[in-house]
Design a protein around this motif. Structure first.
Motif, PDB file in Angstrom:
ATOM      1  N   VAL A   1       0.836  -1.216   0.000  1.00 49.61           N
ATOM      2  CA  VAL A   1       0.000   0.000   0.000  1.00 49.61           C
ATOM      3  C   VAL A   1       0.856   1.245   0.000  1.00 49.61           C
ATOM      4  CG1 VAL A   1      -0.176   0.281   2.504  1.00 49.61           C
ATOM      5  CG2 VAL A   1      -2.048   1.042   1.036  1.00 49.61           C
TER       6      VAL A   1
ATOM      7  N   PHE B   1     -13.152  -3.352  -5.550  1.00 44.28           N
ATOM      8  CA  PHE B   1     -12.281  -3.489  -4.369  1.00 44.28           C
ATOM      9  C   PHE B   1     -10.833  -3.187  -4.774  1.00 44.28           C
ATOM     10  CE2 PHE B   1     -12.063  -4.883  -0.009  1.00 44.28           C
ATOM     11  CZ  PHE B   1     -10.741  -5.277   0.155  1.00 44.28           C
TER      12      PHE B   1
ATOM     13  N   VAL C   1      -8.253  -0.313  -3.349  1.00 48.48           N
ATOM     14  CA  VAL C   1      -6.867  -0.524  -2.898  1.00 48.48           C
ATOM     15  C   VAL C   1      -5.954   0.487  -3.593  1.00 48.48           C
ATOM     16  CG1 VAL C   1      -4.896  -2.141  -2.943  1.00 48.48           C
ATOM     17  CG2 VAL C   1      -7.211  -2.979  -2.382  1.00 48.48           C
TER      18      VAL C   1
ATOM     19  N   LEU D   1      -6.744   3.422  -4.863  1.00 50.06           N
ATOM     20  CA  LEU D   1      -6.995   4.776  -4.341  1.00 50.06           C
ATOM     21  C   LEU D   1      -6.293   4.961  -2.990  1.00 50.06           C
ATOM     22  CD1 LEU D   1     -10.781   5.006  -5.289  1.00 50.06           C
ATOM     23  CD2 LEU D   1      -9.013   6.565  -6.120  1.00 50.06           C
ATOM     24  N   SER D   2      -6.292   3.914  -2.171  1.00 53.68           N
ATOM     25  CA  SER D   2      -5.628   4.002  -0.866  1.00 53.68           C
ATOM     26  C   SER D   2      -4.129   4.172  -1.045  1.00 53.68           C
ATOM     27  CB  SER D   2      -5.904   2.720  -0.051  1.00 53.68           C
ATOM     28  OG  SER D   2      -7.292   2.483   0.049  1.00 53.68           O
ATOM     29  N   GLN D   3      -3.573   3.403  -2.010  1.00 47.92           N
ATOM     30  CA  GLN D   3      -2.137   3.514  -2.309  1.00 47.92           C
ATOM     31  C   GLN D   3      -1.811   4.928  -2.790  1.00 47.92           C
ATOM     32  OE1 GLN D   3      -1.622   0.550  -5.326  1.00 47.92           O
ATOM     33  NE2 GLN D   3      -1.133  -1.090  -3.870  1.00 47.92           N
TER      34      GLN D   3
ATOM     35  N   ILE E   1      -9.059   1.298   2.848  1.00 44.71           N
ATOM     36  CA  ILE E   1      -9.643   0.574   1.711  1.00 44.71           C
ATOM     37  C   ILE E   1     -11.164   0.498   1.868  1.00 44.71           C
ATOM     38  CG2 ILE E   1      -9.772  -1.685   0.580  1.00 44.71           C
ATOM     39  CD1 ILE E   1      -6.760  -2.056   1.345  1.00 44.71           C
TER      40      ILE E   1
ATOM     41  N   HIS F   1     -12.709   3.872   0.875  1.00 45.72           N
ATOM     42  CA  HIS F   1     -12.748   4.041  -0.593  1.00 45.72           C
ATOM     43  C   HIS F   1     -13.725   3.062  -1.246  1.00 45.72           C
ATOM     44  CE1 HIS F   1      -9.888   7.162  -1.547  1.00 45.72           C
ATOM     45  NE2 HIS F   1      -8.921   6.603  -0.845  1.00 45.72           N
TER      46      HIS F   1
ATOM     47  N   PHE G   1      -9.903  13.660  -6.961  1.00 50.73           N
ATOM     48  CA  PHE G   1      -8.940  13.141  -5.975  1.00 50.73           C
ATOM     49  C   PHE G   1      -7.969  14.246  -5.575  1.00 50.73           C
ATOM     50  CE2 PHE G   1      -7.387   9.332  -3.927  1.00 50.73           C
ATOM     51  CZ  PHE G   1      -6.061   9.610  -3.645  1.00 50.73           C
TER      52      PHE G   1
ATOM     53  N   SER H   1      -3.898   9.145   4.178  1.00 50.38           N
ATOM     54  CA  SER H   1      -4.672   8.525   3.098  1.00 50.38           C
ATOM     55  C   SER H   1      -6.123   8.359   3.523  1.00 50.38           C
ATOM     56  CB  SER H   1      -4.056   7.158   2.745  1.00 50.38           C
ATOM     57  OG  SER H   1      -4.706   6.601   1.625  1.00 50.38           O
TER      58      SER H   1
END
Lengths: 91, 91, 91, 91, 91, 91
Positions: free
Chosen positions: B5, B33, B37, B39-41, B75, B78, C33, C72
């Protein structure tokens, strides 16, 4: 041994490409809660893919109230999504 | 090596200007999903743009249950957005 | 140097009274974003208005996985708001 | 001195009974963000009503990245509410 | 003494069976915010029902910025719910 | 002894297969809040299924303000879901 949120064992032998999330629809709220637990586990397993490492971490978080509370919070966030997806299982 | 991540590797060579988020629409919940992930990264990579630094941090968070749980929570947030965007992939 | 979430540099010379948030509407999810990142920065800059102090803090949070994950999470919360505002950029 | 989230100064002389939140409606997103900051401050001031104590705490949180990030997260949650209340200031 | 989020005093003498939450509807946003504070307190009092213990904890959290910020975040989450319940007190 | 969020005692003797969540519908907001507490407990009990271990953890979190605040935040997230499910118990 409880649903080890950091050891999504049932995913261990599963190739990454398999379909593990075909739908958000469930018959009952209880199944929806189980899906929320699975989504929370997957969020960890996606980051730490080594099931052995995740298993080794279990004693650490499974006896730490703050870790257990934080896990419950992730499940609550996913359950909110799954419940909305199923229109709150309204009859 | 899991989806680090904090090391959004695939973004490494990508110029900041590239289009990495053309849409929130995905075919399936599983793709949704995966987008959550990503978007979180990206939330991490936007703050710490040095991929080498992010890679060096991996051993620290990838073996820390509380970090892994916190990542799963990002996650989940998002995924809630992406699921709503796709009307929960209702048939 | 990445988007220093605690050093909203571009706001530095900006008088507090300027209009920095005319609208939540963006053309694309990617711009949405970027707006979420800006809103997260502004949340910090509103509390700690001294850009120099914020810059000095950067080495501390930019190399701390838990700080990067927490940032994040703030971006994810703002992105959820911006995405809803733009009706998820549905065509 | 920034908007001390823990020192909602302007509330200091204000009797608890005064009307500090007549409405969630604002003209612009920027005013909406300012209201979110005010709501976050009020959440602290409702718990710790002693403005002097809150002021003494400022040096501690205003130079702690994790505190600043956590404050930004509270603002993000309130901004989500205020934005929805104003239908995202859609024209 | 502020609204001790961990010492929901007014609930002290109240038998657990009493009706403390007849409705989410409030006349004004400010009353809605007060209800959100009450819901946050109740979340603590439901877990730690001993009002004396909760009072003893006050000095610890009431002078800890991170605790105060975390409390404000719980209030923000409940306020989001109460505001939606009241259709944001739109005229 | 309060609702030990980490010791969902009433689930102790209950086989995992039993139906513990038939519906999200409740008559009143107060019942909705009780359901949110139950969901928060279940999130912990699903991860740490050993009721004895959960009981042993109680002294640790029941006297820690930050744990109590974090629990209240999980309850707030679940209450948001249950309230939406019940259309905020609007008459």
């Amino acid at each position: 041994m409880g649903a080890a949120v950091l050891s999504a064992d049932e995913h261990e032998g599963q190739a990454a490409s398999d379909s593990w999330l075909p739908s958000l629809m469930t018959e009952t709220p209880q199944e929806g809660f189980a899906l929320a637990v699975k989504l929370s586990q997957k969020g960890v397993a996606t980051t730490q893919t080594d099931a052995e490492v995740r298993k080794e971490l279990r004693p650490e978080y499974a006896a730490d109230p703050n870790s257990l509370i934080a896990i419950s919070h992730v499940i609550a966030t996913h359950f909110q999504t799954v419940a909305a997806a199923n229109d709150y299982w309204r009859e």
